[in-house]
Design a protein around this motif. Structure first.
Motif, PDB file in Angstrom:
ATOM      1  N   TYR A 113      -5.521   7.488   3.064  1.00 48.60           N
ATOM      2  CA  TYR A 113      -4.424   8.155   2.352  1.00 48.60           C
ATOM      3  C   TYR A 113      -3.585   8.989   3.318  1.00 48.60           C
ATOM      4  CZ  TYR A 113      -6.637   7.084  -2.195  1.00 48.60           C
ATOM      5  OH  TYR A 113      -7.167   6.459  -3.282  1.00 48.60           O
ATOM      6  N   GLU A 114      -4.246   9.714   4.213  1.00 50.31           N
ATOM      7  CA  GLU A 114      -3.532  10.608   5.137  1.00 50.31           C
ATOM      8  C   GLU A 114      -2.620   9.853   6.097  1.00 50.31           C
ATOM      9  OE1 GLU A 114      -6.537  13.136   6.865  1.00 50.31           O
ATOM     10  OE2 GLU A 114      -7.012  14.000   4.897  1.00 50.31           O
ATOM     11  N   MET A 115      -2.938   8.589   6.384  1.00 54.55           N
ATOM     12  CA  MET A 115      -2.072   7.785   7.244  1.00 54.55           C
ATOM     13  C   MET A 115      -0.758   7.440   6.540  1.00 54.55           C
ATOM     14  SD  MET A 115      -5.011   5.294   8.800  1.00 54.55           S
ATOM     15  CE  MET A 115      -3.977   4.365   9.896  1.00 54.55           C
ATOM     16  N   VAL A 116      -0.844   7.216   5.236  1.00 51.80           N
ATOM     17  CA  VAL A 116       0.318   6.795   4.444  1.00 51.80           C
ATOM     18  C   VAL A 116       1.085   7.995   3.881  1.00 51.80           C
ATOM     19  CG1 VAL A 116       0.998   5.451   2.396  1.00 51.80           C
ATOM     20  CG2 VAL A 116      -0.815   4.597   3.888  1.00 51.80           C
ATOM     21  N   LEU A 117       0.382   9.088   3.614  1.00 52.75           N
ATOM     22  CA  LEU A 117       0.957  10.262   2.951  1.00 52.75           C
ATOM     23  C   LEU A 117       2.277  10.764   3.531  1.00 52.75           C
ATOM     24  CD1 LEU A 117       0.424  12.140   0.576  1.00 52.75           C
ATOM     25  CD2 LEU A 117      -0.852  13.634   2.127  1.00 52.75           C
TER      26      LEU A 117
END
Length: 178
Positions: A113-117
């Motif tokens: 998620y943190e890569m896309v956020l």
């Protein structure tokens, strides 16, 4: 015991054999890193085929950047007898998918998620789906198991998909059960 079993799972695809789950997870992260602003679906599904003296189960893991490609792998399990009871077979398929869902710990999901956020405001997305090889049609023998299997997949925080949207189970995994 489940934790021990999970650690010893191996996965393969057309390019690599005997991948650990850590290697699979690294492939998924590297796939997302290529275009973190994409529309990602992490999809997990299992299908099976009854053979003369065994039942073969294939669990597929697919990370897709919609419209821009995918990376996939699978895990094969051979059950040493014919499973003819439909509920038992569907339930075991779902259990094998659940085993893979447990490998995607909250920490691992957060990492994806943190890569896309940072790209969400520009249209990026990330969803997790559980593909179940069952159908809702009145003539489909598996329709009576929909509520049970959907609830099981939802308990892992995944969006359940049934036929015809459950292509990881009904198409990708199915191809390798033969």
């Amino acid at each position: 015991m489940l934790h021990y079993r999970v650690l010893n799972y191996t996965f393969k695809n057309l390019k690599e054999k005997n991948m650990t789950f850590e290697q699979v997870f690294d492939h998924i992260k590297n796939f997302i890193r290529i275009d973190p602003g994409g529309n990602y679906k992490l999809m997990i599904g299992t299908d099976s085929q009854v053979h003369k003296s065994q039942t073969t189960f294939i669990t597929g893991i697919v990370i897709q950047n919609e419209g821009k490609g995918a990376w996939a792998c699978l895990r094969k399990v051979k059950f040493p007898q014919k499973i003819t009871n439909l509920h038992q077979k569907i339930s075991y398929e779902t259990s094998l998918s659940e085993d893979v869902f447990t490998m995607f710990t909250q920490e691992r999901k957060d990492a994806m998620y943190e890569m896309v956020l940072p790209h969400i405001d520009r249209g990026a997305s990330f969803t997790i789906e559980g593909h179940i090889d069952i159908g809702a049609g009145k003539r489909n023998k598996t329709n009576m198991f929909i509520n049970e299997m959907v609830a099981r997949i939802e308990s892992y925080g995944a969006e359940p998909k049934i036929k015809p949207e459950a292509f990881v189970a009904s198409s990708y995994a199915n191809r390798y059960t033969k």
